[in-house]
Scaffold this motif. Structure first.
Motif, mmCIF file in Angstrom:
data_model
loop_
_atom_site.group_PDB
_atom_site.id
_atom_site.type_symbol
_atom_site.label_atom_id
_atom_site.label_comp_id
_atom_site.label_asym_id
_atom_site.label_seq_id
_atom_site.Cartn_x
_atom_site.Cartn_y
_atom_site.Cartn_z
ATOM 1 N N SER A 8 -40.260 -32.182 -1.583
ATOM 2 C CA SER A 8 -41.456 -32.332 -0.736
ATOM 3 C C SER A 8 -41.460 -33.669 -0.006
ATOM 4 N N GLN A 9 -40.705 -34.664 -0.554
ATOM 5 C CA GLN A 9 -40.634 -35.973 0.099
ATOM 6 C C GLN A 9 -39.860 -35.891 1.415
ATOM 7 N N VAL A 10 -39.018 -34.958 1.560
ATOM 8 C CA VAL A 10 -38.296 -34.731 2.813
ATOM 9 C C VAL A 10 -38.859 -33.447 3.411
ATOM 10 N N ASP A 11 -39.928 -33.633 4.222
ATOM 11 C CA ASP A 11 -40.615 -32.468 4.778
ATOM 12 C C ASP A 11 -39.718 -31.756 5.777
ATOM 13 N N SER A 12 -39.799 -30.475 5.774
ATOM 14 C CA SER A 12 -39.006 -29.690 6.728
ATOM 15 C C SER A 12 -39.422 -29.983 8.163
ATOM 16 N N ASN A 13 -40.688 -30.408 8.372
ATOM 17 C CA ASN A 13 -41.151 -30.742 9.726
ATOM 18 C C ASN A 13 -40.410 -31.961 10.270
ATOM 19 N N GLN A 14 -40.097 -32.892 9.329
ATOM 20 C CA GLN A 14 -39.349 -34.074 9.753
ATOM 21 C C GLN A 14 -37.987 -33.673 10.308
ATOM 22 N N ILE A 15 -37.362 -32.753 9.618
ATOM 23 C CA ILE A 15 -36.041 -32.305 10.057
ATOM 24 C C ILE A 15 -36.147 -31.601 11.402
ATOM 25 N N LYS A 16 -37.178 -30.789 11.565
ATOM 26 C CA LYS A 16 -37.359 -30.079 12.834
ATOM 27 C C LYS A 16 -37.623 -31.063 13.976
ATOM 28 N N GLN A 17 -38.454 -32.081 13.718
ATOM 29 C CA GLN A 17 -38.739 -33.085 14.746
ATOM 30 C C GLN A 17 -37.470 -33.836 15.141
ATOM 31 N N GLN A 18 -36.660 -34.155 14.128
ATOM 32 C CA GLN A 18 -35.439 -34.890 14.424
ATOM 33 C C GLN A 18 -34.444 -34.007 15.171
ATOM 34 N N GLU A 19 -34.414 -32.725 14.832
ATOM 35 C CA GLU A 19 -33.549 -31.801 15.566
ATOM 36 C C GLU A 19 -33.979 -31.730 17.032
ATOM 37 N N LEU A 20 -35.301 -31.784 17.292
ATOM 38 C CA LEU A 20 -35.812 -31.784 18.665
ATOM 39 C C LEU A 20 -35.410 -33.069 19.393
ATOM 40 N N ALA A 21 -35.477 -34.195 18.664
ATOM 41 C CA ALA A 21 -35.087 -35.480 19.258
ATOM 42 C C ALA A 21 -33.614 -35.466 19.638
ATOM 43 N N VAL A 22 -32.791 -34.866 18.796
ATOM 44 C CA VAL A 22 -31.358 -34.760 19.090
ATOM 45 C C VAL A 22 -31.148 -33.920 20.343
ATOM 46 N N GLU A 23 -31.889 -32.829 20.438
ATOM 47 C CA GLU A 23 -31.746 -31.943 21.593
ATOM 48 C C GLU A 23 -32.160 -32.668 22.880
ATOM 49 N N GLN A 24 -33.259 -33.421 22.795
ATOM 50 C CA GLN A 24 -33.731 -34.168 23.974
ATOM 51 C C GLN A 24 -32.714 -35.236 24.387
ATOM 52 N N ALA A 25 -32.139 -35.912 23.398
ATOM 53 C CA ALA A 25 -31.148 -36.948 23.694
ATOM 54 C C ALA A 25 -29.923 -36.339 24.355
ATOM 55 N N ARG A 26 -29.545 -35.151 23.926
ATOM 56 C CA ARG A 26 -28.381 -34.490 24.516
ATOM 57 C C ARG A 26 -28.665 -34.054 25.952
ATOM 58 N N VAL A 27 -29.900 -33.619 26.217
ATOM 59 C CA VAL A 27 -30.280 -33.240 27.586
ATOM 60 C C VAL A 27 -30.225 -34.470 28.498
ATOM 61 N N ALA A 28 -30.795 -35.588 28.000
ATOM 62 C CA ALA A 28 -30.782 -36.830 28.784
ATOM 63 C C ALA A 28 -29.352 -37.293 29.036
ATOM 64 N N LEU A 29 -28.488 -37.101 28.027
ATOM 65 C CA LEU A 29 -27.087 -37.478 28.178
ATOM 66 C C LEU A 29 -26.428 -36.629 29.259
ATOM 67 N N GLY A 30 -26.773 -35.380 29.305
ATOM 68 C CA GLY A 30 -26.198 -34.495 30.315
ATOM 69 C C GLY A 30 -26.597 -34.919 31.724
ATOM 70 N N LEU A 31 -27.865 -35.291 31.869
ATOM 71 C CA LEU A 31 -28.340 -35.747 33.174
ATOM 72 C C LEU A 31 -27.653 -37.047 33.580
ATOM 73 N N ALA A 32 -27.472 -37.940 32.589
ATOM 74 C CA ALA A 32 -26.824 -39.229 32.875
ATOM 75 C C ALA A 32 -25.380 -39.010 33.305
ATOM 76 N N LYS A 33 -24.708 -38.055 32.671
ATOM 77 C CA LYS A 33 -23.328 -37.757 33.047
ATOM 78 C C LYS A 33 -23.257 -37.225 34.477
ATOM 79 N N ALA A 91 -23.803 -44.783 29.048
ATOM 80 C CA ALA A 91 -23.465 -45.336 27.731
ATOM 81 C C ALA A 91 -24.688 -45.376 26.828
ATOM 82 N N THR A 92 -25.839 -45.708 27.412
ATOM 83 C CA THR A 92 -27.082 -45.765 26.629
ATOM 84 C C THR A 92 -27.446 -44.377 26.097
ATOM 85 N N ARG A 93 -27.305 -43.381 26.982
ATOM 86 C CA ARG A 93 -27.644 -42.009 26.566
ATOM 87 C C ARG A 93 -26.684 -41.505 25.471
ATOM 88 N N GLN A 94 -25.415 -41.861 25.552
ATOM 89 C CA GLN A 94 -24.443 -41.461 24.524
ATOM 90 C C GLN A 94 -24.804 -42.080 23.170
#
Length: 425
Positions: free
Chosen positions: A129-154, A182-185
């Motif tokens: 319970s200390q590692v909420d599944s919502n935390q993982i989902k939020q972080q997965e969303l952050a990863v997806e957003q970072a990858r989108v931004a990286l694509g635009l930067a490329k 480089a920042t987006r990567q």
């Protein structure tokens, strides 16, 4: 003086001498008569006419009826026998409870493990319970957003790079687009690392508690299995042939508790002297004698198995003997008799047999210096004949040489009157 008295006296002396000679002659005649009478008197003997027959050698041993299908039931746990529900001779069905072994200590251990298992499961829920599944989902969303931004930067970097090559963009614009890429990567790498850390933390907790849980469950299953073994049951329908325990006995794994078998399928087990088994084979026929009040019932059996090695068996006289275990199957059921395991029978095993051979009774033979002889009636007179013997049966002995069919042998060879040439009748 007249001489006649002197003559008379002389005559008397001569008469006395004659009488002595007469008496001596009569005595001699009597002695000669007696000698002649003895010499011509025939000795009265019993004879046997040699004939061809079968000579059979057998041994008699006491055997026991046993079940052809038995099962020994052993204890699989350590404990004290709490209760016994059957006795020797009882009929049982498959699954019937035969005995119970006290496992009070096992109950305590099972209760302790069940408590530990619940505790581990609670700790696992708290940790996860200390590692909420919502935390993982939020972080997965952050990863997806970072990858989108990286694509635009490329894409922006490639566009400015092409414009710069055409002279439509400045060097500053190219450097800025490259720095943004480089920042987006780096942002993507950081987001992915954070997500991996969350998942690792979650997986580590899961594996840790899963291992503890499985270990406790395995130990619990083992103890529950041991507890189940405390209830001793019959694995087949049958009869309890032996009961080796009583209430209160301490047993351990491997202790024999009961023997259960079938009463319908039986066989005979008999131990035969090692030296008598030299010419006996499986498949040979034997006689099995059931002794019941008023009669002996004889049936045929066949040797099913001969043990490969002898066992030392102590005889009724306390003498150790090397004997071989022989298993006999009955070819027929004895009429009017129930064949009960445990009953004793006589087993007659044929150890040797000579077919259609000349034979004489055992009592006709006598030995001298290791050779065998018989007295034979030769035209009314006794004659000694040396013979070579073969199979020695229960009553007869095979004659291999020395006699022929029709010869008459004397059955009382140890008569003191017997000698070569004496008349016999």
């Amino acid at each position: 003086m007249s001489r006649w008295p002197e003559v008379f006296q002389t005559g008397l002396k001569d008469n006395k001498k004659r009488k002595k000679w007469i008496y001596a002659g009569v005595g001699l005649l009597v002695i000669l008569g007696l000698i002649s009478s003895v010499a011509f008197q025939a000795v009265d003997v019993d004879t046997y006419t040699v004939q061809r027959t079968d000579v059979v050698a057998t041994v008699w041993e006491t055997g026991k009826v046993v079940s052809d299908s038995t099962e020994d039931i052993y204890s699989e746990i350590q404990g004290r026998v709490k209760a016994v529900y059957v006795d020797t001779g009882d009929s049982v069905e498959k699954g019937k409870l035969l005995a119970v072994i006290d496992v009070g200590e096992l109950d305590t251990q099972i209760a302790r493990l069940e408590g530990e298992l619940k505790s581990v499961e609670g700790q696992e829920q708290t940790a996860l319970s200390q590692v909420d599944s919502n935390q993982i989902k939020q972080q997965e969303l952050a990863v997806e957003q970072a990858r989108v931004a990286l694509g635009l930067a490329k894409a922006n970097y490639e566009r400015i790079k092409e414009l710069y090559a055409q002279g439509a963009a400045t060097r500053v614009e190219l450097d800025q687009s490259e720095a943004d890429l480089a920042t987006r990567q780096k942002a993507v790498s950081q987001a992915e690392a954070a997500l991996a850390s969350l998942k690792k933390q979650n997986k580590s907790s899961q594996l840790q508690y899963e291992g503890q849980r499985e270990s406790l469950q395995a130990e619990l299953r083992h103890l529950q299995g041991q507890k189940a073994k405390s209830r001793v049951t019959a694995d087949r329908d049958g009869i309890v042939f032996t009961r080796k325990v009583k209430e209160g006995d301490i047993v351990s794994p491997g202790s024999l508790l009961f023997t259960v078998g079938s009463r319908e399928k039986t066989k005979i087990e008999v131990y035969v002297n090692n030296k008598d088994m030299m010419r006996v084979n499986t498949g040979d026929e034997v006689k099995v004698i059931f002794r019941v009040p008023g009669e002996d019932v004889e049936v045929k059996g066949v040797i099913d198995r001969i043990a490969p090695a002898a066992e030392e068996i102590i005889s009724s006289l306390g003498i150790p003997e090397d004997k071989i275990k022989v298993t006999v199957n009955l070819k027929e059921k004895p009429a009017g008799i129930r064949v009960i395991p445990g009953a004793t029978v006589d087993v007659v095993v044929t150890t040797q047999k000579a077919t259609d051979v000349p034979a004489v009774p055992k009592e006709a033979l006598f030995s001298d210096k290791g050779e065998d002889y018989v007295w034979v009636n030769r035209q009314g007179k006794a004659a000694i004949v040396k013979v070579q013997t073969g199979v020695e049966g229960d009553d007869l002995v095979e004659i291999k040489s020395g006699l022929k069919e029709g010869d008459r042998v004397l059955l009382n060879p140890h008569l003191p009157e017997l000698k070569e040439g004496i008349r016999i009748k």
